[in-house]
Design a protein around this motif. Structure first.
Motif, PDB file in Angstrom:
ATOM      1  N   PHE A 161      92.245  55.853   8.385  1.00 37.91           N
ATOM      2  CA  PHE A 161      92.549  56.380   9.712  1.00 37.91           C
ATOM      3  C   PHE A 161      91.280  56.901  10.386  1.00 37.91           C
ATOM      4  CE2 PHE A 161      93.849  60.095  12.278  1.00 37.91           C
ATOM      5  CZ  PHE A 161      94.785  59.516  13.129  1.00 37.91           C
ATOM      6  N   MET A 216      97.265  63.052   8.925  1.00 36.27           N
ATOM      7  CA  MET A 216      96.878  62.274  10.102  1.00 36.27           C
ATOM      8  C   MET A 216      97.486  62.825  11.382  1.00 36.27           C
ATOM      9  SD  MET A 216      96.850  58.385   8.575  1.00 36.27           S
ATOM     10  CE  MET A 216      98.517  58.489   7.879  1.00 36.27           C
ATOM     11  N   GLU A 235      95.638  63.441  14.846  1.00 35.19           N
ATOM     12  CA  GLU A 235      96.073  62.658  16.004  1.00 35.19           C
ATOM     13  C   GLU A 235      96.419  63.544  17.188  1.00 35.19           C
ATOM     14  OE1 GLU A 235      96.625  59.168  18.047  1.00 35.19           O
ATOM     15  OE2 GLU A 235      95.795  59.462  16.044  1.00 35.19           O
ATOM     16  N   ILE A 271     100.344  55.384   7.995  1.00 34.39           N
ATOM     17  CA  ILE A 271      99.571  54.996   9.177  1.00 34.39           C
ATOM     18  C   ILE A 271     100.486  54.390  10.233  1.00 34.39           C
ATOM     19  CG2 ILE A 271      97.738  53.491  10.045  1.00 34.39           C
ATOM     20  CD1 ILE A 271      96.363  53.786   7.312  1.00 34.39           C
TER      21      ILE A 271
END
Length: 477
Positions: free
Chosen positions: A126, A181, A185, A229
């Motif tokens: 990522f 993540m 994000e 992901i």
């Protein structure tokens, strides 16, 4: 350490558990990590990269890379060691497999979860993808996200009380990867919940490959890293997911953990105690549940000076998880994944060869060595009365010598546990052994550079650079 969340302390006991988790994902700060927590984070980051480099010689790795390349074109992330460039999802599958395929990656014992395998493989891919889009992730942000992911994955395991049925490093690990993540994000609360919902729709991984010694065991970690992901991508696109995925009527704990769970550890620990400092090293590349007998044999031979040939029998008692998952019979010519999950074989290897390391599970002649199997036949383990279905210890071991002498030892903690931890020097020694066992040995200066980069991880402008530092020229030739 504590941090401010959107949930008032007096409401925490009543808040939906998904809100408690999301508040931690969004509210944790780098400053909450103590110097000790950061040291352990860097320690396990280096350890995981090292075991992944050794794992580049894992079973069917070339077939996996070639297959993953056929799943789609892309130049987003690096396959560690060999250097192929793949879409982030495909690179995460391969790298997760490389981390876990040798059974050498760190574990949270109370959770029965190997969090770094799923979290780091997804997170690194990522980060590389973000750098390629002009949004590199700083080392500080990376370390915080990694620790958040470890918290979520491991505390999901701690909250489960029944016998493990699904492969928790993959299933709980996927949610940890999403948490890590999602923080990077910049999703809002609804977005994080959507991502968890999309993850739950893809969650997979059973213990059947563990029983059979199939390399699909480690591949399941890759499937969930890829799914994580994808879940972030779906949430970013505004795709609505179910939100009550942890303890809803058909949620994770009711289905995958068979309804045997207690959410109090999540409520009481998130935001107060970082689980990265609760991880255990794997000093040997075999199932963590096999390490107690090796630890006992090492300690008893050091204390009493007997030779392996003097051993008539080895007998022990251990918690139910040990006997259920690694108390399997020794068999002739076992596959590597079966041997490293067989307590009797692992003990026999240590007695026959004086060590348990990567070569003991990669050479067909060693796997078939009659001396190992002769020693393995002298080993017995029985279940004790420990009520926990997740405990590794305490264990008791007894060695009876051919002259009738008996030596016994109690192990409250097994070597590698935070209370019996590897030293920094032992961690570095393990890393250097691992980078020498990859499909091509890593040069000394390259190993030194990777060690230095991890030691200063918080200063990195682009954390994804660590992935590229694992590449060994000529490794795929």
């Amino acid at each position: 350490m504590t941090h401010t969340t959107d949930t008032p302390p007096d409401a925490a006991a009543d808040a939906p558990i998904v809100d408690v988790i999301v508040d931690h994902v969004l509210g944790a700060r780098y400053e909450d990590l103590s110097d000790h927590d950061l040291h352990r984070a860097r320690t396990y980051l280096l350890d995981t990269l090292g075991v992944a480099i050794a794992g580049s010689r894992g079973a069917a790795i070339d077939a996996l890379i070639d297959t993953a390349r056929g799943w789609g074109d892309g130049d987003e992330a690096t396959v560690w060691v060999t250097g192929e460039r793949l879409p982030a999802t495909q690179a995460a599958v391969v790298n997760a497999y490389q981390i876990h395929c040798l059974e050498y990656d760190c574990v949270h014992e109370a959770a029965v979860v190997h969090p770094m395998a799923t979290v780091l493989s997804a997170l690194m891919a990522f980060c590389e993808r973000r750098a390629g889009r002009g949004q590199p992730v700083s080392g500080r942000d990376f370390l915080l996200a990694m620790c958040i992911g470890i918290d979520v994955a491991t505390l999901m395991g701690v909250a489960a009380h029944g016998p493990i049925r699904w492969f928790r490093p993959a299933t709980a690990g996927g949610f940890g990867a999403v948490a890590a993540m999602a923080r990077l994000e910049g999703l809002d609360k609804t977005g994080v919940k959507d991502a968890f919902g999309a993850m739950y729709g893809q969650t997979s991984g059973t213990l059947q490959p563990h029983v059979e010694g199939s390399p699909v065991l480690g591949l399941q970690i890759g499937f969930n890293a890829r799914a994580a992901i994808c879940a972030i991508d779906l949430a970013r696109a505004g795709f609505r997911g179910p939100h009550d995925v942890f303890d809803g009527p058909y949620g994770y704990f009711r289905l995958l953990e068979d309804g045997a769970f207690d959410l109090a550890p999540i409520r009481e620990t998130l935001g107060r105690e970082w689980q990265v400092s609760r991880l255990s090293h794997k000093p040997f590349p075999s199932g963590r549940l096999t390490h107690g007998v090796v630890d006992a044999l090492m300690r008893l031979t050091a204390a009493h000076g007997f030779a392996p040939e003097d051993v008539a029998s080895v007998k022990g008692t251990a918690p139910p998880l040990v006997t259920r998952l690694v108390g399997r019979p020794d068999i002739p010519n076992p596959e590597p994944n079966y041997a490293k999950l067989c307590l009797r074989f692992v003990a026999g290897a240590w007695l026959a060869r004086g060590k348990v390391d990567v070569p003991e599970f990669s050479d067909p002649e060693v796997l078939a060595d009659p001396r190992i199997h002769d020693f393995a036949a002298r080993v017995e383990v029985e279940t004790d009365d420990n009520p926990s279905q997740s405990a590794l210890a305490p264990q008791w071991w007894q060695v009876t010598l051919t002259d009738g002498t008996i030596h016994e030892i109690d192990l409250p903690h097994v070597y590698g546990h935070p209370m019996a931890a590897l030293t920094d020097d032992e961690n570095l020694a393990k890393f250097r052994r691992c980078v020498g066992w990859g499909r091509a040995p890593m040069a000394g200066d390259a190993a030194d550079a990777l060690i230095a980069a991890v030691a200063a991880a918080e200063t990195l402008d682009d954390a994804g650079a660590l992935a590229r530092m694992t590449v060994i020229p000529g490794a795929r030739d």
